[in-house]
Motif scaffolding. Structure first.
Motif, PDB file in Angstrom:
ATOM      1  N   GLY A  35     -12.295   1.474   6.229  1.00 37.48           N
ATOM      2  CA  GLY A  35     -12.480  -0.026   6.365  1.00 37.48           C
ATOM      3  C   GLY A  35     -10.823  -0.063   4.753  1.00 37.48           C
ATOM      4  O   GLY A  35     -10.615  -0.364   4.099  1.00 37.48           O
ATOM      5  N   GLN A  36     -10.037   0.782   5.799  1.00 38.45           N
ATOM      6  CA  GLN A  36      -8.583   1.429   4.826  1.00 38.45           C
ATOM      7  C   GLN A  36      -7.715   0.871   5.744  1.00 38.45           C
ATOM      8  O   GLN A  36      -7.397   1.843   6.780  1.00 38.45           O
ATOM      9  N   VAL A  37      -6.056   0.518   5.289  1.00 39.16           N
ATOM     10  CA  VAL A  37      -5.093   0.742   5.697  1.00 39.16           C
ATOM     11  C   VAL A  37      -4.943   2.012   5.257  1.00 39.16           C
ATOM     12  O   VAL A  37      -5.158   2.961   3.680  1.00 39.16           O
ATOM     13  N   PRO A  38      -3.772   2.904   5.747  1.00 42.62           N
ATOM     14  CA  PRO A  38      -2.804   2.732   7.322  1.00 42.62           C
ATOM     15  C   PRO A  38      -3.909   3.442   8.040  1.00 42.62           C
ATOM     16  O   PRO A  38      -5.188   3.699   7.827  1.00 42.62           O
TER      17      PRO A  38
ATOM     18  N   SER B   9       0.947  -1.220   0.115  1.00 39.77           N
ATOM     19  CA  SER B   9       0.118  -0.094  -0.007  1.00 39.77           C
ATOM     20  C   SER B   9       0.614   1.605   0.032  1.00 39.77           C
ATOM     21  O   SER B   9       1.809   1.639   0.510  1.00 39.77           O
ATOM     22  N   GLY B  10       0.478   2.312  -1.674  1.00 45.51           N
ATOM     23  CA  GLY B  10       1.097   3.237  -1.133  1.00 45.51           C
ATOM     24  C   GLY B  10       1.143   4.104   0.228  1.00 45.51           C
ATOM     25  O   GLY B  10       2.207   5.068   0.617  1.00 45.51           O
ATOM     26  N   ASN B  11       0.023   4.412   0.382  1.00 43.82           N
ATOM     27  CA  ASN B  11      -0.399   5.405   1.216  1.00 43.82           C
ATOM     28  C   ASN B  11      -0.260   4.269   2.640  1.00 43.82           C
ATOM     29  O   ASN B  11       0.432   6.058   4.127  1.00 43.82           O
TER      30      ASN B  11
ATOM     31  N   ASN C 276      -9.718  -5.978   5.767  1.00 43.55           N
ATOM     32  CA  ASN C 276      -9.830  -4.997   6.111  1.00 43.55           C
ATOM     33  C   ASN C 276     -11.821  -4.561   5.871  1.00 43.55           C
ATOM     34  O   ASN C 276     -11.754  -3.462   6.451  1.00 43.55           O
ATOM     35  N   ARG C 277     -12.021  -5.504   5.225  1.00 45.18           N
ATOM     36  CA  ARG C 277     -13.764  -5.239   5.921  1.00 45.18           C
ATOM     37  C   ARG C 277     -14.034  -6.228   6.542  1.00 45.18           C
ATOM     38  O   ARG C 277     -15.783  -6.303   6.731  1.00 45.18           O
TER      39      ARG C 277
ATOM     40  N   GLU D  48      -6.448   8.102   7.430  1.00 42.12           N
ATOM     41  CA  GLU D  48      -5.918   8.738   7.329  1.00 42.12           C
ATOM     42  C   GLU D  48      -4.337   9.078   6.877  1.00 42.12           C
ATOM     43  O   GLU D  48      -4.306   9.614   8.051  1.00 42.12           O
ATOM     44  N   SER D  49      -3.459   8.556   6.188  1.00 43.35           N
ATOM     45  CA  SER D  49      -2.430   8.285   5.699  1.00 43.35           C
ATOM     46  C   SER D  49      -2.037  10.298   5.969  1.00 43.35           C
ATOM     47  O   SER D  49      -1.024  10.584   6.323  1.00 43.35           O
TER      48      SER D  49
ATOM     49  N   LEU E 205      -4.918  -7.831   1.944  1.00 42.04           N
ATOM     50  CA  LEU E 205      -5.457  -6.724   2.100  1.00 42.04           C
ATOM     51  C   LEU E 205      -6.348  -7.657   0.671  1.00 42.04           C
ATOM     52  O   LEU E 205      -7.560  -7.571   0.430  1.00 42.04           O
TER      53      LEU E 205
HETATM   54  N1  LIG Z   1      -7.448   8.711   2.336  1.00 35.22           N
HETATM   55  C1  LIG Z   1      -6.765   7.436   2.434  1.00 35.22           C
HETATM   56  C2  LIG Z   1      -6.784   6.696   1.799  1.00 35.22           C
HETATM   57  C3  LIG Z   1      -6.042   4.395   2.162  1.00 35.22           C
HETATM   58  C4  LIG Z   1      -6.434   4.046   0.999  1.00 35.22           C
HETATM   59  O1  LIG Z   1      -6.622   3.833  -0.126  1.00 35.22           O
HETATM   60  N2  LIG Z   1      -6.146   2.489   1.713  1.00 35.22           N
HETATM   61  C5  LIG Z   1      -6.047   1.389   1.094  1.00 35.22           C
HETATM   62  C6  LIG Z   1      -4.592   1.108   0.805  1.00 35.22           C
HETATM   63  S1  LIG Z   1      -3.298   1.671  -0.368  1.00 35.22           S
HETATM   64  C7  LIG Z   1      -6.668   0.380   1.411  1.00 35.22           C
HETATM   65  O2  LIG Z   1      -7.451  -0.081   1.997  1.00 35.22           O
HETATM   66  N3  LIG Z   1      -7.851   0.108   0.427  1.00 35.22           N
HETATM   67  C8  LIG Z   1      -8.306  -1.198   0.776  1.00 35.22           C
HETATM   68  C9  LIG Z   1      -9.968  -0.847   0.025  1.00 35.22           C
HETATM   69  O3  LIG Z   1     -10.161   0.342  -0.259  1.00 35.22           O
HETATM   70  O4  LIG Z   1     -10.805  -1.532   0.062  1.00 35.22           O
HETATM   71  C10 LIG Z   1      -5.035   7.996   2.727  1.00 35.22           C
HETATM   72  O5  LIG Z   1      -4.275   8.435   2.605  1.00 35.22           O
HETATM   73  O6  LIG Z   1      -4.342   6.783   3.871  1.00 35.22           O
END
Ligand SMILES: N[C@@H](CCC(=O)N[C@@H](CS)C(=O)NCC(=O)O)C(=O)O
Ligand SMILES: [Fe+2]
Lengths: 289, 212
Positions: B52-55, B10-12, B40-41, B66-67, B34
């Motif tokens: 439901g997102q990392v980080p 994950s880039g974030n 994450n869900r 939110e990164s 993931l």
């Molecule tokens: N706006 C969020 C975006 C985070 C994001 O897109 N995370 C992705 C990984 S890079 C993720 O968890 N994706 C899984 C999903 O959305 O189901 C941030 O900057 O932290």
């Protein structure tokens, strides 16, 4: 009944089984648009659990599951889906690694997987390390049941698996079972009399693109499925840009076509074996003598 | 104790790992599966982050998602040098906010292109790549003018969270099929980032070649 083959793709690939979807991913997405041997392919998981696949208007007659993947054959299957004997040991834990698409021929991915020389550079700090980057001689020959087999491979690795925190010399065996299917066995970090199995199953999407599926099978020591998968994705994430930057994107079978320090013994055997089998899809065949 | 709910590709998440490493901070990584499991869900993770997102960061019980928010928080703690979040220099602070916003735009587009190329997700890939190229052109121009003005960083005199937020997604653009060759100022800037003390790569991003 079977799918038209206007490109006359060689039977050794057309009439064989190829992985086309990871079941765990299909359970979330339900539908995957992908491709096989130059043809579009849509794989669908129906609400009743059944799996369908079609290529354009044609439903695929030959579809099956094994090792956590959906497998498809576009032609008339001349043999069974690949089988790894070690994976049948009853106490083993199977793990699928999270499939990733790559803009390179799957044959390139097999060759890279076989290449001991890249471990110390591309996977520095994990599967190799300077100054331990030179490759000790190992033995390559035909594999019983077809393909090739390399034995006696030894590499010093700083972190051979997610279960390790220190380095040691690791023993490896490599086997190519089918043109797009390769497996390695490496000593288990806890019980070094048993081998971890890591298979790279390439789905030939087009001649210059593939999906890399990975299947692993471990003796039941300390296996944390999540960390194994994470490690596999980290390692393959390092390979992917390397593969995508190789030119040409198809694998040249003429050993002289690529003056390469990477062309080690396994690679030379692999290319020769592909030539003998008449594999053309994803390859640049040897110029006629 | 800092804990990061994380995924290697994950880039974030990489934004946060990069800043933690540049700050010399010890932390615990908690991998979230993931792909293909979508941990994450699951309920436990959604309780941590309803998106439901990392980080997700957990600093001794203070939980933040939110990164960009995590970068701002980490860089604003007492004892962290001012440069990382330049709260005493209004212009640098304004530019920081501007480039954090830019990082969000860039990550939306590059991650969609990368998910198309890597995960076979459906997308209008041509449109995504052309949007990504327009954004990279803006970045390259900004960096060129910055260099002309004798600075090398996006917001201030020294590297800061703006650089850390943009770097991962610039580096991952190649994985979405976007060529970075036409942008020399970007290349010089990514090289400067790679040579910062404490720099860490991620899978698919390689360290600077030695001695150049
Ligand atoms: N706006 C969020 C975006 C985070 C994001 O897109 N995370 C992705 C990984 S890079 C993720 O968890 N994706 C899984 C999903 O959305 O189901 C941030 O900057 O932290
Ligand atoms: Fe590799």
């Amino acid at each position: 009944m079977s799918i038209p083959n206007p490109g006359r793709i060689e039977p050794v690939l057309w009439d064989d089984w190829h992985p086309v979807a990871e079941l765990a991913a299909l359970r979330h997405g339900r539908r995957l648009d992908t491709g096989l041997l130059g043809r579009p392919l849509t794989v669908t998981l129906r609400a009743d659990g059944a799996i369908d696949a079609c290529s354009g208007p044609h439903a695929l007659p030959h579809l099956d599951t094994r090792y956590g993947f959906v497998w498809a054959c576009l032609g008339a299957p001349v043999r069974d889906i690949v089988k790894f004997a070690a994976a049948d040991e009853p106490d083993r834990i199977p793990v699928t690694g999270g499939s990733m698409a790559v803009a390179a021929s799957g044959l390139r991915a097999v060759e890279n997987f076989l290449d001991l020389g890249h471990l110390g550079y591309v996977h520095q700090g994990y599967l190799g390390e300077e100054p331990h980057t030179d490759i000790k001689p190992y033995t390559v020959g035909p594999r019983e049941g077809g393909g090739i087999r390399a034995t006696g491979c030894r590499v010093y690795q700083p972190r051979p698996s997610p279960a390790d925190t220190s380095g040691y010399e690791v023993d490896y065996i490599y086997e190519v079972h089918r043109p797009y299917i390769v497996v390695l066995y490496k000593a288990n970090p806890v019980d070094r009399t048993r081998m971890d199995l890591i298979a790279l199953l390439l789905q030939p999407v087009s001649e210059e693109s593939c999906v890399a599926h990975s299947f692993m099978s471990y003796p039941p020591h300390d296996v944390n499925e999540k960390s194994v998968r994470g490690f596999q994705q980290l390692i393959f994430g390092q390979d992917r840009p390397i593969l995508e930057n190789q030119l040409p994107k198809r694998l040249p079978l003429d050993a002289k076509a690529e003056i390469s320090v990477r062309a080690d013994s396994s690679s030379a055997h692999y290319r020769r074996w592909l030539s003998q089998l008449g594999v053309r899809f994803g390859a640049i065949p040897q110029a006629p003598a | 104790m800092i804990r990061l709910y994380d995924h290697e590709l994950s880039g974030n998440c990489y934004k946060v790992r990069l800043l933690l490493s540049l700050l010399g901070e010890q932390y615990e990584r908690v991998p979230v599966d993931l792909h293909p499991i979508r941990e994450n869900r699951t309920a436990w993770f959604l309780a941590l982050n309803p998106h439901g997102q990392v980080p997700v960061l957990d600093d001794s019980g203070f939980v933040l998602c939110e990164s960009n928010a995590i970068l701002v928080y980490l860089a604003s703690r007492p004892g962290v040098p001012d440069q990382w979040y330049p709260r005493n220099d209004v212009q640098a602070l304004g530019r920081t906010a501007r480039w954090l916003e830019f990082a969000t735009r860039l990550s939306g587009i590059i991650s969609a292109a990368r998910n198309h190329d890597l995960m076979q997700e459906q997308a209008d890939i041509g449109a995504l790549r052309s949007k990504a190229r327009s954004l990279l052109r803006v970045l390259d121009e900004h960096l060129w003018f910055t260099e002309q003005a004798g600075r090398g960083w996006l917001a201030g005199e020294a590297p800061g969270v703006a650089d850390v937020a943009c770097f991962p997604w610039v580096m991952l653009s190649g994985e979405g099929g976007i060529d970075r060759l036409p942008w020399p100022a970007i290349a010089r800037w990514t090289d400067r980032v790679k040579r910062l003390p404490g720099f860490v790569p991620m899978s698919g991003v390689f360290p600077a070649s030695p001695g150049l």
